[in-house]
Design an enzyme around this catalytic site. Structure first.
Site, PDB file in Angstrom:
ATOM      1  N   ARG A  32      18.450  39.338  69.608  1.00 10.17           N
ATOM      2  CA  ARG A  32      19.252  40.543  69.834  1.00 10.17           C
ATOM      3  C   ARG A  32      18.302  41.687  70.167  1.00 10.17           C
ATOM      4  O   ARG A  32      17.803  42.386  69.287  1.00 10.17           O
ATOM      5  CB  ARG A  32      20.098  40.819  68.592  1.00 10.17           C
ATOM      6  CG  ARG A  32      21.281  39.856  68.476  1.00 10.17           C
ATOM      7  CD  ARG A  32      22.329  40.106  69.546  1.00 10.17           C
ATOM      8  NE  ARG A  32      22.856  41.436  69.421  1.00 10.17           N
ATOM      9  CZ  ARG A  32      23.957  41.752  68.730  1.00 10.17           C
ATOM     10  NH1 ARG A  32      24.663  40.812  68.161  1.00 10.17           N
ATOM     11  NH2 ARG A  32      24.359  43.004  68.645  1.00 10.17           N
ATOM     12  N   ARG A  58      23.019  44.054  73.426  1.00 12.91           N
ATOM     13  CA  ARG A  58      24.429  44.439  73.320  1.00 12.91           C
ATOM     14  C   ARG A  58      24.611  45.956  73.202  1.00 12.91           C
ATOM     15  O   ARG A  58      23.926  46.602  72.406  1.00 12.91           O
ATOM     16  CB  ARG A  58      24.968  43.746  72.064  1.00 12.91           C
ATOM     17  CG  ARG A  58      26.416  43.574  71.988  1.00 12.91           C
ATOM     18  CD  ARG A  58      27.052  42.585  72.903  1.00 12.91           C
ATOM     19  NE  ARG A  58      27.029  41.205  72.483  1.00 12.91           N
ATOM     20  CZ  ARG A  58      26.907  40.192  73.352  1.00 12.91           C
ATOM     21  NH1 ARG A  58      26.813  40.416  74.639  1.00 12.91           N
ATOM     22  NH2 ARG A  58      26.903  38.969  72.915  1.00 12.91           N
ATOM     23  N   GLN A 199      30.518  36.612  60.326  1.00 18.29           N
ATOM     24  CA  GLN A 199      29.387  35.683  60.470  1.00 18.29           C
ATOM     25  C   GLN A 199      28.882  35.259  59.099  1.00 18.29           C
ATOM     26  O   GLN A 199      28.978  36.003  58.132  1.00 18.29           O
ATOM     27  CB  GLN A 199      28.233  36.364  61.211  1.00 18.29           C
ATOM     28  CG  GLN A 199      28.294  36.172  62.713  1.00 18.29           C
ATOM     29  CD  GLN A 199      27.029  36.676  63.380  1.00 18.29           C
ATOM     30  OE1 GLN A 199      26.352  37.549  62.892  1.00 18.29           O
ATOM     31  NE2 GLN A 199      26.741  36.119  64.545  1.00 18.29           N
ATOM     32  N   SER A 231      35.397  33.664  47.147  1.00 20.54           N
ATOM     33  CA  SER A 231      35.753  32.403  46.489  1.00 20.54           C
ATOM     34  C   SER A 231      34.558  31.446  46.403  1.00 20.54           C
ATOM     35  O   SER A 231      33.816  31.278  47.370  1.00 20.54           O
ATOM     36  CB  SER A 231      36.888  31.719  47.242  1.00 20.54           C
ATOM     37  OG  SER A 231      37.129  30.458  46.661  1.00 20.54           O
ATOM     38  N   LYS A 282      50.268  31.976  45.153  1.00 22.68           N
ATOM     39  CA  LYS A 282      50.625  30.839  44.294  1.00 22.68           C
ATOM     40  C   LYS A 282      52.127  30.603  44.179  1.00 22.68           C
ATOM     41  O   LYS A 282      52.570  29.476  44.009  1.00 22.68           O
ATOM     42  CB  LYS A 282      50.031  31.042  42.893  1.00 22.68           C
ATOM     43  CG  LYS A 282      48.544  30.761  42.836  1.00 22.68           C
ATOM     44  CD  LYS A 282      48.029  30.858  41.416  1.00 22.68           C
ATOM     45  CE  LYS A 282      46.566  30.486  41.370  1.00 22.68           C
ATOM     46  NZ  LYS A 282      45.990  30.514  40.030  1.00 22.68           N
ATOM     47  N   ASN A 303      48.794  25.822  42.588  1.00 27.56           N
ATOM     48  CA  ASN A 303      47.452  26.197  43.041  1.00 27.56           C
ATOM     49  C   ASN A 303      46.844  25.125  43.945  1.00 27.56           C
ATOM     50  O   ASN A 303      45.697  25.233  44.335  1.00 27.56           O
ATOM     51  CB  ASN A 303      46.515  26.493  41.858  1.00 27.56           C
ATOM     52  CG  ASN A 303      46.074  25.223  41.155  1.00 27.56           C
ATOM     53  OD1 ASN A 303      46.755  24.202  41.233  1.00 27.56           O
ATOM     54  ND2 ASN A 303      44.947  25.282  40.482  1.00 27.56           N
ATOM     55  N   ASP A 318      45.667  24.201  37.175  1.00 27.39           N
ATOM     56  CA  ASP A 318      45.105  25.168  36.218  1.00 27.39           C
ATOM     57  C   ASP A 318      45.495  24.832  34.774  1.00 27.39           C
ATOM     58  O   ASP A 318      44.665  24.919  33.865  1.00 27.39           O
ATOM     59  CB  ASP A 318      45.616  26.588  36.514  1.00 27.39           C
ATOM     60  CG  ASP A 318      44.850  27.247  37.646  1.00 27.39           C
ATOM     61  OD1 ASP A 318      43.711  26.811  37.925  1.00 27.39           O
ATOM     62  OD2 ASP A 318      45.394  28.196  38.254  1.00 27.39           O
ATOM     63  N   ALA A 353      47.151  32.796  35.783  1.00 31.79           N
ATOM     64  CA  ALA A 353      46.316  32.013  34.865  1.00 31.79           C
ATOM     65  C   ALA A 353      46.903  32.063  33.456  1.00 31.79           C
ATOM     66  O   ALA A 353      46.983  31.031  32.765  1.00 31.79           O
ATOM     67  CB  ALA A 353      44.892  32.554  34.871  1.00 31.79           C
ATOM     68  N   THR A 374      50.932  45.296  31.305  1.00 28.18           N
ATOM     69  CA  THR A 374      52.284  45.451  31.865  1.00 28.18           C
ATOM     70  C   THR A 374      53.194  44.557  31.021  1.00 28.18           C
ATOM     71  O   THR A 374      53.304  43.344  31.261  1.00 28.18           O
ATOM     72  CB  THR A 374      52.310  45.037  33.355  1.00 28.18           C
ATOM     73  OG1 THR A 374      51.284  45.760  34.031  1.00 28.18           O
ATOM     74  CG2 THR A 374      53.652  45.336  34.012  1.00 28.18           C
TER      75      THR A 374
HETATM   76  P1  NAP Z   1      46.574  37.871  38.292  1.00 27.35           P
HETATM   77  O1  NAP Z   1      47.788  37.067  38.582  1.00 27.35           O
HETATM   78  O2  NAP Z   1      46.190  38.989  39.179  1.00 27.35           O
HETATM   79  O3  NAP Z   1      46.721  38.442  36.794  1.00 27.35           O
HETATM   80  C1  NAP Z   1      45.746  39.250  36.211  1.00 27.35           C
HETATM   81  C2  NAP Z   1      46.247  39.742  34.865  1.00 27.35           C
HETATM   82  O4  NAP Z   1      45.195  40.500  34.267  1.00 27.35           O
HETATM   83  C3  NAP Z   1      47.444  40.682  34.956  1.00 27.35           C
HETATM   84  O5  NAP Z   1      48.252  40.501  33.832  1.00 27.35           O
HETATM   85  C4  NAP Z   1      46.787  42.054  34.937  1.00 27.35           C
HETATM   86  O6  NAP Z   1      47.608  43.058  34.441  1.00 27.35           O
HETATM   87  C5  NAP Z   1      45.681  41.794  33.959  1.00 27.35           C
HETATM   88  N1  NAP Z   1      44.607  42.768  34.090  1.00 27.35           N
HETATM   89  C6  NAP Z   1      43.876  43.052  35.188  1.00 27.35           C
HETATM   90  N2  NAP Z   1      42.954  44.007  34.915  1.00 27.35           N
HETATM   91  C7  NAP Z   1      43.144  44.350  33.600  1.00 27.35           C
HETATM   92  C8  NAP Z   1      42.523  45.271  32.741  1.00 27.35           C
HETATM   93  N3  NAP Z   1      41.516  46.054  33.181  1.00 27.35           N
HETATM   94  N4  NAP Z   1      42.959  45.376  31.467  1.00 27.35           N
HETATM   95  C9  NAP Z   1      43.971  44.580  31.031  1.00 27.35           C
HETATM   96  N5  NAP Z   1      44.604  43.686  31.803  1.00 27.35           N
HETATM   97  C10 NAP Z   1      44.187  43.558  33.078  1.00 27.35           C
HETATM   98  O7  NAP Z   1      45.306  36.919  38.216  1.00 27.35           O
HETATM   99  P2  NAP Z   1      45.225  35.394  37.688  1.00 27.35           P
HETATM  100  O8  NAP Z   1      45.397  34.440  38.819  1.00 27.35           O
HETATM  101  O9  NAP Z   1      46.096  35.235  36.512  1.00 27.35           O
HETATM  102  O10 NAP Z   1      43.691  35.332  37.266  1.00 27.35           O
HETATM  103  C11 NAP Z   1      43.219  36.117  36.193  1.00 27.35           C
HETATM  104  C12 NAP Z   1      41.787  35.743  35.900  1.00 27.35           C
HETATM  105  O11 NAP Z   1      41.740  34.396  35.441  1.00 27.35           O
HETATM  106  C13 NAP Z   1      40.913  35.733  37.166  1.00 27.35           C
HETATM  107  O12 NAP Z   1      40.286  36.969  37.313  1.00 27.35           O
HETATM  108  C14 NAP Z   1      39.908  34.644  36.899  1.00 27.35           C
HETATM  109  O13 NAP Z   1      38.740  35.219  36.372  1.00 27.35           O
HETATM  110  C15 NAP Z   1      40.565  33.784  35.875  1.00 27.35           C
HETATM  111  N6  NAP Z   1      40.892  32.449  36.410  1.00 27.35           N
HETATM  112  C16 NAP Z   1      40.001  31.470  36.147  1.00 27.35           C
HETATM  113  C17 NAP Z   1      40.258  30.196  36.573  1.00 27.35           C
HETATM  114  C18 NAP Z   1      39.257  29.140  36.281  1.00 27.35           C
HETATM  115  O14 NAP Z   1      39.412  28.028  36.768  1.00 27.35           O
HETATM  116  N7  NAP Z   1      38.254  29.418  35.470  1.00 27.35           N
HETATM  117  C19 NAP Z   1      41.421  29.885  37.285  1.00 27.35           C
HETATM  118  C20 NAP Z   1      42.340  30.911  37.542  1.00 27.35           C
HETATM  119  C21 NAP Z   1      42.053  32.186  37.099  1.00 27.35           C
HETATM  120  P3  NAP Z   1      48.647  43.865  35.394  1.00 27.35           P
HETATM  121  O15 NAP Z   1      49.774  42.935  35.647  1.00 27.35           O
HETATM  122  O16 NAP Z   1      48.972  45.049  34.586  1.00 27.35           O
HETATM  123  O17 NAP Z   1      47.864  44.206  36.649  1.00 27.35           O
END
Ligand code: NAP
Length: 497
Positions: A32, A58, A199, A231, A282, A303, A318, A353, A374
């Site tokens: 480049r 470019r 990229q 991811s 999901k 999932n 999960d 989760a 919530t």
């Molecule tokens: P999600 O559907 O976005 O749900 C996240 C939840 O966390 C919601 O209830 C949210 O509350 C709450 N939250 C976010 N920030 C917060 C805070 N600062 N204080 C209190 N509550 C809070 O996400 P998800 O799919 O359930 O995943 C959640 C986490 O699980 C991911 O970040 C990941 O680290 C983990 N995970 C791990 C695996 C694994 O295989 N190890 C698989 C799936 C998920 P609100 O509704 O109020 O926003």
């Protein structure tokens, strides 16, 4: 073939990177020239070159850094031809002004940073008519269908054609380009020094995605999410595919929420064999599933999708992964227990989760309480799976045998945060943090110092990926390889989450 773009300000850095790439088996690099600061010494860069080059200079309008006059730029490109560059990249509006000379091949290129043009075949025809040896079209993808149109264009083109869609949405085209017939695909020297949107670095292209081994027969899997760039599933699944010698590749598909329906209904155009599904899709994928396993029906979220002649099957890995991780940790840690040995569990968070964990634990007879900021979301889970819901502030009120963090609190880069204060942890508790990047979150570290039994998100992540692997490939997954790949990726500070 992977063509690695080198964009450096100093000639000696360009020459050093060029040599390094050739020593590592790279057979084509793009120089480049617009990145060079000061006078561009074309001859110096081309003489004694360790592998063939594409000379590119470019303009800013086409995503480059050239700030000089157009006449100077064209002079540099003509000089590259005279000096015997293997390829020269000429934008479509200047191609006619730079005549063919010697053995240098002409790449006639077109860039669109806004959209993928509607009529790619007429654009291709026009570029091919400009005395092109290779046509290159790089255009922004705003919809997964843009990527499919681009790959179709490459497949049906009469002359060698490099067709890539830019941006996260278009990123899979860079990896599938060769299988569609593209003579090369572009990658960067460093993952974090990209020269065009979407990229990736050449090592990722070669070692994670195994670009050179992808053919039209290679089965395509991937993770669908928005955003998806963070991811770690591609690292884990591609490592497993490579270890098992399976002719398949696993790609990151960024699909905005409103486009998921189109993406699934056009799955046979990639063609897709299986998908991991994550936020925000999901629940949205369920109407497209012709078959749902028992867990998907009960939890209301999938999932994992598998595409077969009979249609689209939806699974949830999960829930099983969470319970298997807990069970394995409890047995390994030699706890005298009946079943899981847990009576009461507090689940933090009320997302996908949390729902999967709450459901799976309830099925094992555990008394589950969901605490969420919530409260309505927690109440909904409580009603669906038959557990209790409390608001966030009430999470310290009662003692629990087990604490599960199913919120993102503590995830990179917020590694100094914990969803549960240390003073409320007790040595008899099992602490399960679903966050896997980093594995040792603040919650995990503090729980360890108290003497709690620990289950990490890495364990759950590898288990759910392993269940997916078994579903898609009908063979035992290489657990160790998957775990190592995930640990390596999370240990690298560059991986954001
Ligand atoms: P999600 O559907 O976005 O749900 C996240 C939840 O966390 C919601 O209830 C949210 O509350 C709450 N939250 C976010 N920030 C917060 C805070 N600062 N204080 C209190 N509550 C809070 O996400 P998800 O799919 O359930 O995943 C959640 C986490 O699980 C991911 O970040 C990941 O680290 C983990 N995970 C791990 C695996 C694994 O295989 N190890 C698989 C799936 C998920 P609100 O509704 O109020 O926003």
């Amino acid at each position: 073939m992977i063509c690695v773009s080198i964009g450096r300000g100093r000639h000696r850095h360009v020459i050093a990177e060029h040599r390094h790439l050739a020593e590592n088996g790279i057979r084509l690099v793009e120089l480049r020239l617009d990145y060079i600061q000061g006078k561009v010494q074309v001859k110096r860069l081309l003489q004694d070159r360790p592998c063939p080059v594409v000379a590119t200079c470019r303009r800013a309008a086409d995503g480059g850094r050239w700030e000089g006059s157009e006449e100077e730029r064209l002079l540099i490109l003509r000089t590259a031809i005279v000096e015997g560059a293997d390829y020269v990249d000429l934008e479509d509006d200047v191609a006619a002004r730079v005549p063919r000379y010697g053995a240098t091949k002409r790449i006639v290129s077109h860039h669109d940073f806004e959209k993928t043009p509607a009529n790619l075949s007429s654009l291709h025809k026009r570029l091919a008519g400009l005395d092109a040896d290779v046509v290159k079209i790089a255009a922004m993808a705003n919809h997964p269908t843009d990527s499919l149109r681009m790959l179709d264009m490459v497949r049906t083109s009469g002359i060698p054609t490099v067709g890539v869609c830019m941006g996260d949405i278009g990123m899979p085209t860079r990896i599938l380009a060769g299988a569609a017939g593209s003579p090369f695909t572009f990658a960067t020297f460093h993952d974090d020094r990209v020269l065009a949107p979407g990229q990736i670095g050449w090592r990722q292209m070669r070692d994670v995605y195994r670009y050179e081994s992808i053919t039209p027969r290679t089965r395509v899997y991937g993770v669908v999410a928005d955003p998806v760039a963070h991811s770690l599933s591609p690292v884990v699944h591609n490592a497993a595919l490579a270890a098992e010698g399976i002719d398949a590749v696993y790609l990151p598909f960024r699909v905005p929420a409103e486009q998921i329906g189109d993406f699934i209904t056009e799955s046979d155009r990639w063609p897709l064999a299986g998908l991991s599904v994550t936020i925000p899709h999901k629940e949205a994928v369920l109407p497209f599933a012709t078959e749902q396993d028992e867990l998907v029906k009960a939890i209301g979220a999938a999932n994992t999708l598998a595409f077969g002649p009979a249609g689209v099957s939806a699974f949830n890995t999960d829930a099983a992964a969470a319970v298997d991780s807990l069970a394995a940790a409890i047995v390994e840690q030699d706890v005298e227990a009946e079943g899981l040995g847990l009576k009461t569990t507090l689940v933090l968070g009320a997302g996908g989760a949390a729902r999967a964990v709450a459901f799976a634990l309830r099925r094992r007879g555990v008394d589950v309480t969901v605490a969420a900021r919530t409260l309505d979301r927690a109440k909904k889970i409580a009603a669906d799976v038959g557990c209790k819901a409390v608001d966030w502030a009430a999470r310290y009120r009662l003692p629990y045998d087990c604490l599960v963090n199913a919120t993102p609190v503590g995830m990179h880069p917020h590694v100094d945060e914990t969803p549960f204060d240390k003073e409320h942890l007790r040595p008899y508790m099992v602490v399960f943090d679903t966050v896997y990047n980093p594995e040792n979150t603040l919650l995990v570290k503090e729980a360890r110092t108290i003497g709690c039994r620990i289950v990490t998100g890495v364990d759950m992540f590898v288990r759910q990926a392993a269940i997916q692997f078994r579903l898609w490939h009908d063979r035992e997954p290489p657990h160790g390889v998957m775990r190592e790949a995930l640990k390596r990726a999370t240990a690298s500070a560059k991986v954001p989450g």
